[in-house]
Every structure is written in structure tokens, then in C-alpha cells.
Design a protein around this motif. Structure first.
Motif, PDB file in Angstrom:
ATOM      1  N   GLY A  37      19.708  -1.136  26.856  1.00  0.00           N
ATOM      2  CA  GLY A  37      18.482  -1.605  27.470  1.00  0.00           C
ATOM      3  C   GLY A  37      18.362  -3.099  27.633  1.00  0.00           C
ATOM      4  O   GLY A  37      17.314  -3.600  28.060  1.00  0.00           O
ATOM      5  N   LYS A  38      19.422  -3.814  27.300  1.00  0.00           N
ATOM      6  CA  LYS A  38      19.379  -5.282  27.400  1.00  0.00           C
ATOM      7  C   LYS A  38      20.470  -5.783  28.332  1.00  0.00           C
ATOM      8  O   LYS A  38      21.439  -5.080  28.618  1.00  0.00           O
ATOM      9  N   GLU A  39      20.303  -7.019  28.756  1.00  0.00           N
ATOM     10  CA  GLU A  39      21.308  -7.633  29.615  1.00  0.00           C
ATOM     11  C   GLU A  39      22.526  -8.047  28.786  1.00  0.00           C
ATOM     12  O   GLU A  39      22.429  -8.297  27.583  1.00  0.00           O
ATOM     13  N   ARG A  40      23.637  -8.132  29.472  1.00  0.00           N
ATOM     14  CA  ARG A  40      24.852  -8.618  28.821  1.00  0.00           C
ATOM     15  C   ARG A  40      24.672 -10.106  28.504  1.00  0.00           C
ATOM     16  O   ARG A  40      24.259 -10.888  29.373  1.00  0.00           O
ATOM     17  N   GLU A  41      25.004 -10.484  27.279  1.00  0.00           N
ATOM     18  CA  GLU A  41      24.785 -11.862  26.868  1.00  0.00           C
ATOM     19  C   GLU A  41      26.064 -12.494  26.344  1.00  0.00           C
ATOM     20  O   GLU A  41      26.937 -11.830  25.785  1.00  0.00           O
ATOM     21  N   PHE A  42      26.114 -13.791  26.521  1.00  0.00           N
ATOM     22  CA  PHE A  42      27.255 -14.580  26.060  1.00  0.00           C
ATOM     23  C   PHE A  42      27.294 -14.629  24.539  1.00  0.00           C
ATOM     24  O   PHE A  42      26.263 -14.781  23.882  1.00  0.00           O
ATOM     25  N   VAL A  43      28.507 -14.532  23.991  1.00  0.00           N
ATOM     26  CA  VAL A  43      28.697 -14.646  22.549  1.00  0.00           C
ATOM     27  C   VAL A  43      29.554 -15.864  22.203  1.00  0.00           C
ATOM     28  O   VAL A  43      29.147 -16.705  21.407  1.00  0.00           O
TER      29      VAL A  43
END
Length: 127
Positions: A42-48
């Protein structure tokens, strides 16, 4: 054809550690910066995290600084993500990606700068 294959995901308790690997093939690995992203349901892909093509520079999301470490072995065409002190909210599918432009270092946070992605590996952190 470029392929990125992640491995090392699994189930771990809060506070535990995992080491992810991403094996690359299909183009000269050492010419390209590499990144790790994650996507929770349910969330956007995020930078790690990201690492420059030469390995001399690393970049992290604020939320993982001091706990995660990215590294690369150009001889093995592999990038790693060591994850320590994991938290339940970090449960997600973790993806590695390769930047579009050879010998380029920048805009690590921007997903549009990456042209090849792995299939992802699930990381589940239990509380």
C-alpha cells in the motif's frame, strides 16, 4: 539482457539483521551506480541506499543511516545491503536497481534514474 537477482530476504525478529545480495549480469557492472529500494504494501517504493559506480561513495535514507550498509564487489558483479537493528515497519519487498548512465553519480533518490530492477526479495520483521 541485463538481469538483477536479489537474495537474502526472510523473516527476522525486531532488532535482528539480514544481508541482501543482488547479482547482476548482462552489462559491465562496474560502470554503474547501484541502489536499493523497498516497497511496503500500500505504499510507494522508497529509496533505501545507493553506491557509486566506483564504490567510493555511499548514500542512505535518513531512516536507515547508522543501521544499514551498502557495498559492492565489482569482481563478482554483486551489490550487498547489510541491515542491522531491523524494525517491524521495515517489512517490505526490497529491490536492487542499476542506474541508467555509466560513470554517473547523482540523483540516487530518484527511481527514474534507474533502468533495470530486480524481482525483489521479501523482508519481514516481526515484533
Amino acid at each position: 539482457q541485463v538481469q538483477l537477482v536479489e537474495s537474502g530476504g526472510g523473516l527476522v525478529q525486531a532488532g535482528g539483521s539480514l544481508r541482501l545480495s543482488c547479482a547482476a549480469s548482462g552489462r559491465t557492472f562496474s560502470r554503474y551506480a547501484m541502489g536499493w529500494f523497498r516497497q511496503a504494501p500500500g505504499k510507494e517504493r522508497e529509496f533505501v541506499a545507493a553506491i557509486s559506480w566506483h564504490g567510493g561513495s555511499t548514500y542512505y535514507a535518513d531512516s536507515v543511516k547508522g543501521r544499514f550498509a551498502i557495498s559492492r564487489d565489482n569482481a563478482k558483479s554483486t551489490v550487498y545491503l547489510q541491515m542491522n537493528s531491523l524494525r517491524p515497519e521495515e517489512t517490505a519487498v526490497y529491490y536492487c536497481a542499476s542506474q541508467k548512465i555509466a560513470y554517473y553519480s547523482g540523483n540516487y533518490y530518484d527511481r527514474r534514474q534507474y533502468d533495470y530492477w530486480g524481482q525483489g526479495t521479501q523482508v519481514t520483521v516481526s515484533s
